[in-house]
Design an enzyme around this catalytic site. Structure first.
Site, PDB file in Angstrom:
ATOM      1  CE  LYS A  98     -46.506 -69.788   5.759  1.00  0.00           C
ATOM      2  NZ  LYS A  98     -45.929 -68.979   6.880  1.00  0.00           N
ATOM      3  CD  GLN A 127     -43.148 -69.569   8.884  1.00  0.00           C
ATOM      4  OE1 GLN A 127     -43.405 -69.363   7.896  1.00  0.00           O
ATOM      5  NE2 GLN A 127     -44.114 -70.115  10.109  1.00  0.00           N
ATOM      6  CG  ASP A 180     -46.498 -63.062   7.192  1.00  0.00           C
ATOM      7  OD1 ASP A 180     -47.660 -63.805   7.152  1.00  0.00           O
ATOM      8  OD2 ASP A 180     -45.540 -63.282   7.325  1.00  0.00           O
TER       9      ASP A 180
HETATM   10  N1  GUN Z   1     -45.913 -68.215  12.379  1.00  0.00           N
HETATM   11  C1  GUN Z   1     -47.167 -68.908  12.385  1.00  0.00           C
HETATM   12  N2  GUN Z   1     -48.019 -68.271  11.690  1.00  0.00           N
HETATM   13  C2  GUN Z   1     -47.270 -67.519  10.703  1.00  0.00           C
HETATM   14  C3  GUN Z   1     -47.782 -66.640   9.745  1.00  0.00           C
HETATM   15  O1  GUN Z   1     -48.735 -66.527   9.468  1.00  0.00           O
HETATM   16  N3  GUN Z   1     -46.837 -66.016   9.172  1.00  0.00           N
HETATM   17  C4  GUN Z   1     -45.369 -65.943   9.565  1.00  0.00           C
HETATM   18  N4  GUN Z   1     -44.662 -65.234   8.733  1.00  0.00           N
HETATM   19  N5  GUN Z   1     -44.997 -66.692  10.553  1.00  0.00           N
HETATM   20  C5  GUN Z   1     -45.754 -67.538  11.247  1.00  0.00           C
END
Ligand code: GUN
Length: 295
Positions: A54, A98, A121
């Site tokens: 990311k 995350q 998100d």
């Molecule tokens: N863990 C797995 N997928 C995601 C996501 O799209 N965003 C976040 N913050 N954590 C995740």
């Protein structure tokens, strides 16, 4: 029939080019640089690799990106304090924590603490509520990426029988909701299967589109699908390691067998994964525009 491969890598690349131009224009015309912070608690290898991807993508697109890594025993209070700091930081438009978080931290409390305007998100209840109502909001990245993959590959969802396998807050619930909405990529008849579903194959066999998001490697087998089905495989399962220590990945779908029956299928890796990251960048750009009063 051998399936057309729906490449998330290629689609994501095209969208990233579009975003890169828009971000450069935003800087040139308005002196605005979108800012993203990613917060990782603990050392889960999969989460480490997602967060690093990311940040790398953000940098490549011209987004100001900060990465915070906290020890696994970080207290909930400390994490909430950090979120509060970034909620008030004008350089930061998007805050991503995350998931999953260590067990001693209340996930809902953390997600609720993020300013909904910075919730790139799309996990805050304000954004989830708006999404369900079909209002303008940050769409959750993985479902948003799936919609883009389907529409950009010319898959008609209107009136289609869609079977979603999995009912998580991150994928199953939101994608089911988005696909039944009255708009492009929606208008489908949606069935959600989960661990208590009695006869999963009875549902999957009549599906025009299957979205698998369960986290069980190769769970969807060729005998469970009809000819011509479109498969979106969200699963990223680590099923072993290569001699040089790299993870061997498999989706939730038995790719090699199912691709012989499907009309289109996403691979793992290179399917939904790159789209999730790209939609995060799109949401961060949207957040920066909104903060600058531009849209
Ligand atoms: N863990 C797995 N997928 C995601 C996501 O799209 N965003 C976040 N913050 N954590 C995740």
């Amino acid at each position: 029939m051998t399936a057309k491969i729906i490449s998330g890598t290629e689609t994501a690349k095209a969208i990233r080019e579009e975003l890169k131009k828009e971000i450069a224009e935003l800087k040139e015309k308005h002196n605005v640089v979108p800012g993203l912070v990613t917060i990782l608690v603990g050392e889960d290898p999969a989460s480490q690799s997602y967060v690093s991807a990311k940040n790398k993508t953000a940098h490549a697109l011209g987004i100001h990106s900060e990465q915070v890594t906290l020890a696994a025993d970080t207290s909930e209070q400390e994490l909430l304090g950090l979120i509060d700091k970034y909620n008030r930081d004008n350089k930061i438009n998007g805050i991503l924590v995350q998931l999953p978080l260590p067990k001693h931290i209340d996930e809902a409390k953390v997600l609720y603490a993020i300013d909904p305007e910075k919730d790139v998100d799309g996990f805050h209840p304000v954004n989830v509520g708006k999404m369900v109502l079909g209002e303008q909001c940050y769409l959750p990245c993985t479902p948003h990426g799936i919609l883009e993959l389907l529409t950009r590959s010319g898959v008609n969802t209107s009136g289609a029988e869609v079977v979603v396998i999995g009912r998580s807050n991150i994928v199953g619930k939101p994608i089911s909701n988005l696909m039944l909405q009255k708009r492009a990529g929606g208008n489908a008849t949606v069935t959600i299967c989960h661990t208590r579903t009695k006869d999963m194959a009875a549902h999957t066999k009549r599906a025009d589109i299957i979205i698998a998001a369960v986290g069980v490697p190769k769970m969807v087998t060729a005998d469970m699908v009809k000819d011509g089905v479109v498969i979106i495989d969200v699963g990223v399962n680590r099923i072993g390691k290569t001699a040089d220590g790299k993870a061997i990945l498999a989706g939730d779908v038995d790719y090699d067998a199912v691709k012989e029956k499907a009309s289109a299928i996403t691979p793992v890796p290179g399917g939904v994964g790159p789209m999730t990251i790209t939609m995060l960048m799109k949401n961060t750009l949207q957040a920066a525009r909104q903060a600058a009063g531009l849209k």
